[in-house]
Design an enzyme around this catalytic site. Structure first.
Site, PDB file in Angstrom:
ATOM      1  N   GLY A   1       4.202  -1.425   3.257  1.00  0.00           N
ATOM      2  CA  GLY A   1       4.638  -0.157   2.678  1.00  0.00           C
ATOM      3  C   GLY A   1       5.276   0.803   3.671  1.00  0.00           C
ATOM      4  O   GLY A   1       5.456   1.980   3.381  1.00  0.00           O
TER       5      GLY A   1
ATOM      6  N   LYS B   1      -0.324  -3.721  -7.107  1.00  0.00           N
ATOM      7  CA  LYS B   1      -1.318  -2.744  -6.656  1.00  0.00           C
ATOM      8  C   LYS B   1      -1.738  -1.858  -7.846  1.00  0.00           C
ATOM      9  O   LYS B   1      -1.804  -2.361  -8.968  1.00  0.00           O
ATOM     10  CB  LYS B   1      -0.772  -1.941  -5.469  1.00  0.00           C
ATOM     11  CG  LYS B   1      -0.252  -2.877  -4.364  1.00  0.00           C
ATOM     12  CD  LYS B   1       0.024  -2.212  -3.054  1.00  0.00           C
ATOM     13  CE  LYS B   1       0.492  -3.258  -2.036  1.00  0.00           C
ATOM     14  NZ  LYS B   1       0.715  -2.701  -0.697  1.00  0.00           N
TER      15      LYS B   1
ATOM     16  N   SER C   1       6.735  -5.132   3.546  1.00  0.00           N
ATOM     17  CA  SER C   1       8.107  -4.618   3.449  1.00  0.00           C
ATOM     18  C   SER C   1       9.150  -5.715   3.224  1.00  0.00           C
ATOM     19  O   SER C   1      10.247  -5.657   3.771  1.00  0.00           O
ATOM     20  CB  SER C   1       8.447  -3.769   4.680  1.00  0.00           C
ATOM     21  OG  SER C   1       7.597  -2.635   4.746  1.00  0.00           O
TER      22      SER C   1
ATOM     23  N   GLU D   1      -0.086 -10.802   6.221  1.00  0.00           N
ATOM     24  CA  GLU D   1       0.469  -9.459   6.036  1.00  0.00           C
ATOM     25  C   GLU D   1       0.043  -8.568   7.205  1.00  0.00           C
ATOM     26  O   GLU D   1      -1.098  -8.063   7.215  1.00  0.00           O
ATOM     27  CB  GLU D   1      -0.048  -8.837   4.738  1.00  0.00           C
ATOM     28  CG  GLU D   1       0.310  -9.621   3.493  1.00  0.00           C
ATOM     29  CD  GLU D   1       0.267  -8.746   2.245  1.00  0.00           C
ATOM     30  OE1 GLU D   1       1.281  -8.685   1.559  1.00  0.00           O
ATOM     31  OE2 GLU D   1      -0.766  -8.107   1.981  1.00  0.00           O
TER      32      GLU D   1
HETATM   33  O1  LIG Z   1       0.790  -5.242   0.619  1.00  0.00           O
HETATM   34  C1  LIG Z   1       1.788  -5.847   0.293  1.00  0.00           C
HETATM   35  C2  LIG Z   1       1.719  -6.954  -0.662  1.00  0.00           C
HETATM   36  O2  LIG Z   1       0.406  -7.350  -0.881  1.00  0.00           O
HETATM   37  C3  LIG Z   1       3.123  -5.482   0.826  1.00  0.00           C
HETATM   38  O3  LIG Z   1       3.513  -4.292   0.258  1.00  0.00           O
HETATM   39  P1  LIG Z   1       5.039  -3.799   0.456  1.00  0.00           P
HETATM   40  O4  LIG Z   1       5.903  -4.976   0.035  1.00  0.00           O
HETATM   41  O5  LIG Z   1       5.176  -2.633  -0.454  1.00  0.00           O
HETATM   42  O6  LIG Z   1       5.195  -3.500   1.901  1.00  0.00           O
END
Ligand SMILES: O=C(CO)COP(=O)(O)O
Length: 254
Positions: free
Chosen positions: A172, A11, A212, A166
């Site tokens: 997150g 990100k 997550s 996802e």
């Molecule tokens: O959006 C994500 C991966 O593209 C998932 O993020 P997290 O693993 O931090 O939950």
């Protein structure tokens, strides 16, 4: 047999200095075999990372791409530009881009077509919101997003695509989908691919879970019949975390 694929989605984290440090440490550790490993990093870090990761088992990914080769699109990056750097994968249609940057099913489809035509491999994100999950419309949402994203592709092109399921409510938040629920939805997505592109494409396409995923839960996902890997945010930001995720995926498949 589909090769599992673990992709870190950094990100909007890491400066060039931080990314370089990560890549040097990662390439100094003993590589784990049998799992494809990808780092999807911010645009500004890609050139530096390409120099370090070239010739290693770690592939480079971007987090977005425009669908045009070039043009008056201020602030955008084209598939040609990513290809020139040595990028192999590109995340397309992440829920954060759909939510904050007006990404639509239509632009996702254009980007998927553009990426493939330049030899970039798309990681296409699909997934439902909390309200959609609670109202029982998960399957309808992922079917619409999947069919739209792959619209117009040949079945040979579909085989090269990676889909990341996802659920938005799991990103997150520390609230992950259970491995069984994720497998069920991913199996459903594979069924959608089969109906549109045939059994061979459905058997070949890799579908990841994301939301997550941590070193302590990755094995449960990778042991499922239809889950071919993970797209990981937070836990992929440290070398230790990334290596543990890959080790977990390898152990689940071992
Ligand atoms: O959006 C994500 C991966 O593209 C998932 O993020 P997290 O693993 O931090 O939950």
């Amino acid at each position: 047999m589909r090769t599992p694929i673990i992709a870190g989605n950094w990100k909007m984290f890491k400066t060039i200095a931080e990314a370089t440090d990560f890549a040097k440490q990662l390439t100094a550790t003993k590589a784990i075999e049998g799992v494809e490993q990808v780092i999807c990093a911010p645009f500004t870090t890609l050139s530096a990372l390409a120099g370090i990761l070239q010739g290693t088992p770690y592939a480079l990914g971007a987090q977005n791409v425009h669908f045009a080769d070039q043009g008056a699109f201020t602030g955008e990056i084209s598939p040609l530009m990513l290809k020139e750097i040595g990028v192999k994968y590109v995340i397309i249609g992440h829920s954060e881009r759909r939510q904050y940057f007006n990404e639509t099913d239509e632009t996702v489809n254009k980007k998927v077509i553009a990426a493939l035509s330049h030899g970039l491999l798309p990681i296409v994100c699909v997934g439902e919101s909390l309200a959609e999950f609670e109202s029982g419309s998960t399957e309808q949402v992922v079917r619409t997003q999947t069919e739209a994203a792959l619209n117009g592709l040949t079945s040979d092109q579909v085989k090269q695509v990676v889909i990341a399921y996802e659920p938005i409510w799991a990103i997150g938040t520390g609230k992950s989908s259970t491995a069984e629920d994720a497998n069920k939805t991913i199996g459903y997505i594979r069924g959608c691919v089969e109906r549109a592109f045939g059994a061979e494409a459905a058997a070949a396409i890799r579908i990841q879970y994301g939301g997550s995923v941590k070193p302590d839960n990755i094995e449960g996902y990778l042991r499922q019949s239809d889950i071919d890997g993970a797209l990981v945010g937070g836990a992929s930001l440290t070398v230790d975390g990334f290596v543990q995720l890959v080790a977990g995926a390898s152990a689940a498949r071992g």
